[in-house]
Design a protein around this motif. Structure first.
Motif, PDB file in Angstrom:
ATOM      1  N   VAL A   1       5.607   0.778  -1.702  1.00  0.00           N
ATOM      2  CA  VAL A   1       6.924   0.992  -2.296  1.00  0.00           C
ATOM      3  C   VAL A   1       7.010   2.468  -2.654  1.00  0.00           C
ATOM      4  O   VAL A   1       6.193   2.969  -3.430  1.00  0.00           O
ATOM      5  CB  VAL A   1       7.125   0.131  -3.563  1.00  0.00           C
TER       6      VAL A   1
ATOM      7  N   PRO B   1       8.520  -2.322  -9.236  1.00  0.00           N
ATOM      8  CA  PRO B   1       8.124  -3.725  -9.005  1.00  0.00           C
ATOM      9  C   PRO B   1       6.936  -4.092  -9.891  1.00  0.00           C
ATOM     10  O   PRO B   1       6.015  -3.302 -10.079  1.00  0.00           O
ATOM     11  CB  PRO B   1       7.725  -3.727  -7.522  1.00  0.00           C
ATOM     12  N   ARG B   2       6.945  -5.300 -10.407  1.00  0.00           N
ATOM     13  CA  ARG B   2       5.899  -5.736 -11.321  1.00  0.00           C
ATOM     14  C   ARG B   2       4.573  -6.035 -10.622  1.00  0.00           C
ATOM     15  O   ARG B   2       3.536  -6.115 -11.273  1.00  0.00           O
ATOM     16  CB  ARG B   2       6.368  -6.974 -12.091  1.00  0.00           C
ATOM     17  N   ASP B   3       4.616  -6.207  -9.292  1.00  0.00           N
ATOM     18  CA  ASP B   3       3.408  -6.625  -8.576  1.00  0.00           C
ATOM     19  C   ASP B   3       2.661  -5.465  -7.921  1.00  0.00           C
ATOM     20  O   ASP B   3       1.827  -5.682  -7.043  1.00  0.00           O
ATOM     21  CB  ASP B   3       3.755  -7.684  -7.523  1.00  0.00           C
TER      22      ASP B   3
END
Length: 284
Positions: free
Chosen positions: A33, A53-55
């Motif tokens: 990302v 993004p949290r992941d």
């Protein structure tokens, strides 16, 4: 490691290296990302919405300290480990240089690294009993007067106990990580990141006995401008800011979300410090 973030300085060299690195990661079946760092916005109210993004397994930051601070704001209070890769002129927050990017990435993929937790400050701006801004900062907040403004009078309380009214060009409240930034230029001390303290540094104080002060990180600092104050700005990590006046109360305390900074084997804080400050024994 399934997905990593790339936060890239808006710069041709950084972008080219990011292109190479992104291809390298994808060849290893790692999703990427990517985000380009935008210039600081010091003319609008700060907004601390998380957009990362949290992941993400980790975040690589390609740029200088300004890019790093912008990246930290992007991840907000998420527990994403961050590695700084120096491309800018100033690199106190970078763990390694651009030439070592791929070597560093191999170590991270192989879990050959440690995490150092860096304290952040929670900053609330209250106006007419309503919190209008709530921010996390890694380095500092700065109250600064405009070019034509009078000296700023900042009434300062520690845990609701009156300390003093700083009459100066401005006031810096910094973390140990931020002690090597603006606070240092204003005459503040260098504090190791593991020291549990907060620094209050006046900028060009009118009273020469108003010196930088280190307080425990367990206390709450409350700041308020004198009546009639105008042309005063509050900035967060030099990235975002807003105009403030005597209606505003600024409350600063240790944040509950530390930043997870990646440290590679063989890297030592004091070696970086000596090199950046050009002390005797520094490695340049």
């Amino acid at each position: 490691m399934r997905k990593v973030g790339l936060f890239v300085k808006k710069d041709k060299k950084a972008a080219k290296k990011a292109d190479e690195f992104e291809s390298w990661l994808k060849n290893k079946k790692i999703a990427v990302v990517r985000k380009v760092s935008l210039p600081p916005d010091l003319h609008s109210p700060a907004n601390n919405k998380i957009s990362a993004p949290r992941d993400l397994s980790c975040l690589f930051v390609l740029g200088g300290d300004g890019t790093f601070l912008s990246a930290v704001r992007w991840i907000g209070d998420l527990n994403i480990p961050v590695l700084g890769i120096k491309f800018g002129k100033i690199g106190f927050l970078a763990e390694t240089a651009a030439k070592n990017l791929f070597t560093a990435a191999e170590k991270i993929i192989n879990d050959d690294y440690t995490i150092k937790r860096r304290m952040r400050l929670k900053v609330d701006v209250v106006r007419q009993k309503k919190t209008i801004i709530s921010e996390l900062v890694l380095n500092d907040i700065v109250i600064n007067r405009g070019a034509l403004a009078r000296l700023a009078d900042v009434e300062t309380h520690i845990d609701d106990h009156y300390l003093t009214t700083f009459r100066s060009d401005g006031l810096i409240v910094a973390t140990p990580t931020g002690s090597t930034a603006y606070s240092l230029a204003a005459g503040g001390p260098v504090i190791h990141p593991d020291v549990p303290g907060i620094i209050i540094t006046p900028i060009c104080p009118f009273t020469l006995t108003n010196r930088p002060l280190i307080v425990p990180d367990s206390i709450r600092i409350t700041l308020k401008l004198a009546k009639g104050a105008s042309d005063i700005k509050l900035t967060f990590d030099g990235q975002e800011g807003l105009d403030i006046d005597d209606r505003d109360t600024i409350i600063v305390r240790k944040g509950s979300h530390a930043l997870n900074m990646i440290t590679l084997p063989g890297q030592h804080y004091f070696d970086v410090l000596k090199a950046k400050l050009r002390w005797s024994g520094g490695r340049g």
